[in-house]
Design a protein around this motif. Structure first.
Motif, PDB file in Angstrom:
ATOM      1  N   GLU A 228      13.479 -68.648  81.804  1.00 24.51           N
ATOM      2  CA  GLU A 228      12.881 -69.330  82.949  1.00 24.51           C
ATOM      3  C   GLU A 228      11.601 -70.050  82.555  1.00 24.51           C
ATOM      4  OE1 GLU A 228      14.676 -69.563  85.557  1.00 24.51           O
ATOM      5  OE2 GLU A 228      16.131 -68.093  84.834  1.00 24.51           O
ATOM      6  N   HIS A 229      10.825 -69.472  81.672  1.00 22.88           N
ATOM      7  CA  HIS A 229       9.586 -70.108  81.226  1.00 22.88           C
ATOM      8  C   HIS A 229       9.869 -71.374  80.416  1.00 22.88           C
ATOM      9  CE1 HIS A 229       6.471 -66.753  81.944  1.00 22.88           C
ATOM     10  NE2 HIS A 229       7.579 -66.429  82.590  1.00 22.88           N
ATOM     11  N   ARG A 230      10.945 -71.362  79.642  1.00 20.89           N
ATOM     12  CA  ARG A 230      11.268 -72.535  78.818  1.00 20.89           C
ATOM     13  C   ARG A 230      11.607 -73.748  79.685  1.00 20.89           C
ATOM     14  NH1 ARG A 230      11.221 -71.765  73.572  1.00 20.89           N
ATOM     15  NH2 ARG A 230      11.585 -69.701  72.664  1.00 20.89           N
ATOM     16  N   LYS A 231      12.120 -73.517  80.864  1.00 20.56           N
ATOM     17  CA  LYS A 231      12.404 -74.646  81.754  1.00 20.56           C
ATOM     18  C   LYS A 231      11.121 -75.380  82.119  1.00 20.56           C
ATOM     19  CE  LYS A 231      16.459 -72.311  83.721  1.00 20.56           C
ATOM     20  NZ  LYS A 231      17.050 -71.682  84.931  1.00 20.56           N
ATOM     21  N   VAL A 232      10.073 -74.641  82.393  1.00 17.20           N
ATOM     22  CA  VAL A 232       8.791 -75.244  82.738  1.00 17.20           C
ATOM     23  C   VAL A 232       8.149 -75.876  81.504  1.00 17.20           C
ATOM     24  CG1 VAL A 232       6.506 -74.831  83.732  1.00 17.20           C
ATOM     25  CG2 VAL A 232       8.502 -73.591  84.615  1.00 17.20           C
ATOM     26  N   SER A 233       8.256 -75.203  80.363  1.00 15.49           N
ATOM     27  CA  SER A 233       7.727 -75.768  79.120  1.00 15.49           C
ATOM     28  C   SER A 233       8.404 -77.091  78.788  1.00 15.49           C
ATOM     29  CB  SER A 233       7.927 -74.767  77.971  1.00 15.49           C
ATOM     30  OG  SER A 233       7.494 -75.305  76.747  1.00 15.49           O
ATOM     31  N   ALA A 234       9.724 -77.185  79.030  1.00 11.15           N
ATOM     32  CA  ALA A 234      10.441 -78.438  78.784  1.00 11.15           C
ATOM     33  C   ALA A 234       9.910 -79.546  79.680  1.00 11.15           C
ATOM     34  CB  ALA A 234      11.939 -78.245  79.014  1.00 11.15           C
ATOM     35  N   LEU A 235       9.663 -79.231  80.945  1.00 12.55           N
ATOM     36  CA  LEU A 235       9.121 -80.243  81.854  1.00 12.55           C
ATOM     37  C   LEU A 235       7.754 -80.722  81.378  1.00 12.55           C
ATOM     38  CD1 LEU A 235       9.435 -81.853  84.469  1.00 12.55           C
ATOM     39  CD2 LEU A 235       8.403 -79.932  85.692  1.00 12.55           C
ATOM     40  N   LEU A 236       6.934 -79.813  80.864  1.00 12.20           N
ATOM     41  CA  LEU A 236       5.622 -80.208  80.333  1.00 12.20           C
ATOM     42  C   LEU A 236       5.767 -81.150  79.143  1.00 12.20           C
ATOM     43  CD1 LEU A 236       3.753 -76.785  80.561  1.00 12.20           C
ATOM     44  CD2 LEU A 236       3.139 -78.875  81.784  1.00 12.20           C
ATOM     45  N   SER A 237       6.794 -80.942  78.314  1.00 17.19           N
ATOM     46  CA  SER A 237       7.030 -81.852  77.187  1.00 17.19           C
ATOM     47  C   SER A 237       7.335 -83.256  77.688  1.00 17.19           C
ATOM     48  CB  SER A 237       8.178 -81.338  76.313  1.00 17.19           C
ATOM     49  OG  SER A 237       7.807 -80.175  75.607  1.00 17.19           O
ATOM     50  N   PHE A 238       8.125 -83.355  78.757  1.00 16.29           N
ATOM     51  CA  PHE A 238       8.406 -84.669  79.339  1.00 16.29           C
ATOM     52  C   PHE A 238       7.140 -85.278  79.943  1.00 16.29           C
ATOM     53  CE2 PHE A 238      12.864 -83.042  79.588  1.00 16.29           C
ATOM     54  CZ  PHE A 238      13.475 -84.074  78.900  1.00 16.29           C
ATOM     55  N   ILE A 239       6.344 -84.476  80.581  1.00  9.99           N
ATOM     56  CA  ILE A 239       5.144 -84.977  81.257  1.00  9.99           C
ATOM     57  C   ILE A 239       4.144 -85.541  80.261  1.00  9.99           C
ATOM     58  CG2 ILE A 239       3.087 -84.192  82.506  1.00  9.99           C
ATOM     59  CD1 ILE A 239       5.073 -82.321  84.064  1.00  9.99           C
ATOM     60  N   PHE A 240       3.985 -84.884  79.106  1.00  7.33           N
ATOM     61  CA  PHE A 240       3.003 -85.331  78.114  1.00  7.33           C
ATOM     62  C   PHE A 240       3.619 -86.113  76.960  1.00  7.33           C
ATOM     63  CE2 PHE A 240       0.711 -81.777  80.130  1.00  7.33           C
ATOM     64  CZ  PHE A 240      -0.459 -82.438  80.473  1.00  7.33           C
ATOM     65  N   GLY A 241       4.952 -86.153  76.879  1.00  8.76           N
ATOM     66  CA  GLY A 241       5.593 -86.915  75.819  1.00  8.76           C
ATOM     67  C   GLY A 241       5.411 -86.320  74.441  1.00  8.76           C
TER      68      GLY A 241
END
Length: 483
Positions: A228-241
């Motif tokens: 579940e945490h990796r889902k949020v971490s993935a979104l952060l990768s998209f947000i910051f590129g």
């Protein structure tokens, strides 16, 4: 809301318990296997960037030596106990899912050194059956970019001034006040501000942070929390590129607690956990301040509803998310590899998006969708105006498809021009990032989601200007008028 920090004094007030473990630490203590009658053995825990946590156990492998008989068997059978406990002067460290990692014996002395690698460690002892697998009620992570995106803080300052505007008193309040929560499958997720106080020579050091926490109704294995945490971490990768990594984990569970000397439970705080599956991430370089200055979307715009949308759709969009994350998380990789990963992601997204207005001109001669069709669907679905880079989105879609197919197929001849590949890689990287944000908030118009200006698009426009190029309707890179 947690506004009080205390230390667990399991072994009395005279002992200061270890609060964290860091790379380079070496902890020596006695190793316990939870089996009645087995003698304790000395062991050393080593924690470093290359191997993570590893336990070194010296022992004797000689006939008729009952003190080390059980220990020797761990290594000759290559099957150490699944759970162990290392008790030392300043910490009890629980070791879970322990794996054999080799041993050496010096004959004829019989002196051996065995190595054990746990999947997880918790910086505290646990109540209950020693041999139970590790399951926890709450799991907390610190992730790159989380504090920069949320702008949550735990330190508030106020000043009292006199009638001449001179500061007479400064009040500093430290409290965990900011938080947001949402449902993610069976888990309840929370992002909240947090803080720690450490004594310093001339006062106190207060460190504020922002954490991501998952909680299930019943205790769950660490792997389920991490998923579940990796889902949020993935979104952060998209947000910051860029790649975002886990920097620390902590757990909270009623079986891990602080007691008084008479055994009365007085607190159930968070205790540090180290996971073998994320330990190498902790050693990765942190993102530069420049990368963290310009998130693609504002935290308040995404909100709890956007985080819930993202997590609920994550599995459906997995074929889009994983190649895209791979492209974003590989700075310095070969450009052609970045294009292939991002374009693969866009092909998957194009299939999921389905038909959009204006795509028919990208069809093959027999009227079927082409690679350019899937690229066009992605460009269109972002809702962004790409006209500063190209004469039309159809042309840009064709340029991406041509570059991707030329890289991918042997019969296309030489690789494309490196400049064109570089620009395509930049366009596709921004496109997949925008698509990810649209998954989180499909209900918002692009202008409301991204704002009137996007820093990374402005930077992309500057790159096209620097090369004096644009993309025409046929998908070819041509000189920009006036360049």
């Amino acid at each position: 809301m947690n506004t009080l920090k205390t230390l667990s004094e399991t072994h009395g007030d005279a002992m200061t318990k270890r609060r964290s473990i860091e790379f380079g630490d070496s902890i020596t203590g006695m190793l316990i296997d939870g089996v009645e009658g087995t003698p304790y053995v000395a062991a050393t825990l080593q924690f470093n960037e290359s191997t993570g946590v590893q336990i070194e156990v010296p022992y004797l492998d000689l006939p008729g030596n009952p003190q080390f008989e059980a220990t020797a068997k761990w290594f000759t059978s290559e099957r150490p106990p699944k759970n162990l406990l290392l008790t030392s002067l300043d910490a009890d460290i629980s070791l879970y899912d322990c794996q054999y990692s080799g041993h050496t014996i010096n004959y004829p002395t019989g002196i051996g050194l065995g190595k054990v690698t746990p999947s997880e460690i918790v910086l505290h002892g646990r109540d209950g059956d020693f041999h139970d697998r590790l399951e926890v009620e709450e799991f907390r992570s610190r992730v790159d970019g989380l504090i920069d995106w949320t702008r949550y803080g735990a330190i508030k300052r106020s000043a009292d001034k006199d009638d001449q505007n001179r500061v007479k008193k400064v009040t500093i309040e430290v409290a965990s006040l900011d938080e947001i929560s949402w449902h993610q499958g069976e888990a309840t997720m929370k992002i909240s501000s947090d803080w720690n106080v450490d004594p310093a020579r001339n006062g106190l050091n207060v460190t504020e942070s922002v954490s991501l926490t998952s909680a299930f109704e019943c205790p769950r294995p660490v792997a389920e929390h991490l998923a579940e945490h990796r889902k949020v971490s993935a979104l952060l990768s998209f947000i910051f590129g860029a790649a975002t990594y886990f920097r620390r984990h902590d757990i909270k569970d009623s079986r891990f607690n602080g007691k008084t000397l008479d055994g009365r439970v007085v607190e159930t705080p968070f205790y540090q956990l180290v996971s073998r599956s994320t330990v190498k991430e902790q050693a990765r370089p942190t993102l530069s301040r420049k990368k963290l200055t310009h998130p693609l979307v504002d935290f308040k715009t995404v909100g709890s509803s956007g985080l819930e949308n993202w997590s609920n759709d994550h599995d459906n969009w997995a074929r889009f998310i994983h190649p895209a994350i791979s492209a974003l998380n590989r700075p310095g990789a070969i450009l052609e590899n970045l294009v292939v990963n991002a374009a693969m992601s866009m092909e998957a997204a194009g299939n999921l998006i389905g038909q959009v207005d204006g795509e028919s001109s990208t069809y093959t001669k027999n009227g079927k969708p082409s690679t350019a069709t899937y690229m066009y669907r992605c460009l269109a679905n972002t809702g962004w105006n790409w006209s500063k880079l190209c004469s039309s989105s159809v042309g840009m879609a064709r340029a991406i498809a041509n570059n991707y197919n030329t890289i991918k197929h042997f019969d296309r001849g030489q690789f494309p021009d490196p400049t064109e590949t570089y620009l395509v890689s930049s366009v596709t990287a921004l496109t997949v990032r925008m698509l990810a944000i649209r998954i989180a908030r499909p209900d918002l118009e692009p202008a409301d989601l991204f704002g009137a200006r996007v820093y990374d698009f402005d930077r992309l426009e500057d790159e096209f200007d620097a090369y004096g190029l644009t993309v025409n309707g046929e998908g070819r890179f041509v000189s920009r008028p006036g360049a």
